[in-house]
Design a protein around this motif. Sequence first.
Motif, PDB file in Angstrom:
ATOM      1  N   TYR A   1      -0.689   6.636   5.856  1.00 54.45           N
ATOM      2  CA  TYR A   1       0.059   5.723   4.976  1.00 54.45           C
ATOM      3  C   TYR A   1      -0.854   4.702   4.287  1.00 54.45           C
ATOM      4  CZ  TYR A   1       4.614   7.203   6.955  1.00 54.45           C
ATOM      5  OH  TYR A   1       5.731   7.903   7.333  1.00 54.45           O
ATOM      6  N   LYS A   2      -2.001   4.430   4.900  1.00 56.89           N
ATOM      7  CA  LYS A   2      -2.923   3.458   4.298  1.00 56.89           C
ATOM      8  C   LYS A   2      -3.389   3.901   2.916  1.00 56.89           C
ATOM      9  CE  LYS A   2      -5.386   0.747   7.761  1.00 56.89           C
ATOM     10  NZ  LYS A   2      -6.683   0.625   8.430  1.00 56.89           N
ATOM     11  N   ARG A   3      -3.266   5.200   2.639  1.00 59.98           N
ATOM     12  CA  ARG A   3      -3.674   5.710   1.325  1.00 59.98           C
ATOM     13  C   ARG A   3      -2.560   5.477   0.312  1.00 59.98           C
ATOM     14  NH1 ARG A   3      -7.738   9.390   1.158  1.00 59.98           N
ATOM     15  NH2 ARG A   3      -9.070   9.369   2.983  1.00 59.98           N
ATOM     16  N   GLY A   4      -2.216   4.218   0.118  1.00 57.59           N
ATOM     17  CA  GLY A   4      -1.278   3.913  -0.964  1.00 57.59           C
ATOM     18  C   GLY A   4       0.118   3.482  -0.545  1.00 57.59           C
TER      19      GLY A   4
ATOM     20  N   ASP B   1       3.256  -0.830   3.146  1.00 52.22           N
ATOM     21  CA  ASP B   1       4.426  -1.224   3.948  1.00 52.22           C
ATOM     22  C   ASP B   1       4.643  -0.261   5.114  1.00 52.22           C
ATOM     23  OD1 ASP B   1       5.094  -3.444   2.537  1.00 52.22           O
ATOM     24  OD2 ASP B   1       6.513  -2.443   1.202  1.00 52.22           O
ATOM     25  N   LEU B   2       4.550   1.033   4.815  1.00 52.29           N
ATOM     26  CA  LEU B   2       4.756   2.052   5.849  1.00 52.29           C
ATOM     27  C   LEU B   2       3.621   2.013   6.872  1.00 52.29           C
ATOM     28  CD1 LEU B   2       6.005   5.000   3.594  1.00 52.29           C
ATOM     29  CD2 LEU B   2       7.383   3.633   5.175  1.00 52.29           C
ATOM     30  N   ALA B   3       2.405   1.733   6.401  1.00 54.59           N
ATOM     31  CA  ALA B   3       1.255   1.630   7.312  1.00 54.59           C
ATOM     32  C   ALA B   3       1.480   0.499   8.314  1.00 54.59           C
ATOM     33  CB  ALA B   3      -0.030   1.392   6.529  1.00 54.59           C
ATOM     34  N   ILE B   4       1.982  -0.642   7.828  1.00 53.20           N
ATOM     35  CA  ILE B   4       2.248  -1.787   8.707  1.00 53.20           C
ATOM     36  C   ILE B   4       3.320  -1.421   9.739  1.00 53.20           C
ATOM     37  CG2 ILE B   4       3.284  -4.105   8.769  1.00 53.20           C
ATOM     38  CD1 ILE B   4       1.780  -4.585   6.049  1.00 53.20           C
TER      39      ILE B   4
ATOM     40  N   GLU C   1      -5.912  -4.731  11.892  1.00 56.61           N
ATOM     41  CA  GLU C   1      -5.701  -3.835  10.734  1.00 56.61           C
ATOM     42  C   GLU C   1      -4.511  -4.302   9.895  1.00 56.61           C
ATOM     43  OE1 GLU C   1      -5.759   0.532  11.079  1.00 56.61           O
ATOM     44  OE2 GLU C   1      -6.617   0.250  13.072  1.00 56.61           O
ATOM     45  N   ILE C   2      -3.436  -4.716  10.581  1.00 53.95           N
ATOM     46  CA  ILE C   2      -2.252  -5.215   9.866  1.00 53.95           C
ATOM     47  C   ILE C   2      -2.631  -6.434   9.031  1.00 53.95           C
ATOM     48  CG2 ILE C   2      -0.019  -6.377  10.176  1.00 53.95           C
ATOM     49  CD1 ILE C   2       0.551  -4.488  12.516  1.00 53.95           C
TER      50      ILE C   2
END
Length: 288
Positions: free
Chosen positions: A86-89, A92-95, A120-121
């Motif tokens: 999710y970090k690739r763009g 919100d979902l990554a968090i 990371e967050i």
Amino acid sequence: MPSKSPAQVLIEKADKKAASSSGWFSKDTSKFEEAGDLYQQAANSFKLEKLFKEAGDAFAREAECREKCNETNDAANAWWNAAKAYKRGFPDLAIQALSQTIVHYTKSGRFRQAADREKEIAQIYLQEQNDLRRACESYERAGDWYAQEDATATANACFKDAADLHADLEEYSVAIARYEQVADHSLGSALTKYSVKDYWLKALLCALAQQDTVTAKRNLQRYGALDNTFTSTREAKFIAALIAAVEEGDEEAYTGAVVEFDQVTKLDNWKTAILLKVKRGMGGISLT
């Protein structure tokens, strides 16, 4: 009709497996174990296709299957893999995925790993969303967890980042307390002692940003008492010159002190921004 990609085929198989009813003699968890494996394969297949949202979703489904089997470590790992995709763009979902990872780590007492994910967050809030307040909170939470796991240097780095953000948010008293906390921890070690003068410089600049020369002078003396080498540093002399200029309302002397310091020790963006705030408080507009 276009043919399905290998990843889509795997997702369909996984969905079917997760939804299937268990036989009389089979344990319900076995179908979720198998479905979890299939979701993981699908996620990796999506990554090959550079479909990162789909990969993250598949890892999240894998995590949910692992949770149904009470496989805490595997669930945490799957959520972390989801976050990396999710970090690739999709910040919100990554968090969200990282937060799920942290739930599993804290439940099983793995606070060092929880701190890594919380950091990371903080970085996502700061770099992707420019949300200084939430980034600050995450850095402080990570710092607390690192500290209780005796990872003092990493904790201090988080608290320093939080202090920078408190100052950016013009919460100068909180920033000063954080810089002093980090300086106190750093004084005790030969490896970190060299950085103390920079923390104190930042704390003193925060006092000046409040136009509080009384606190700045008192703290300058106090820091000198804590470490008698500080008084003779360029940082201490620089602050003393700034305090005098602010007290006298002498913008020319203030600018001169800044330029002179910058010629030897290049001022970073944070210091430049706070020095501008101090000067604006004196009635000036810019440092040039």
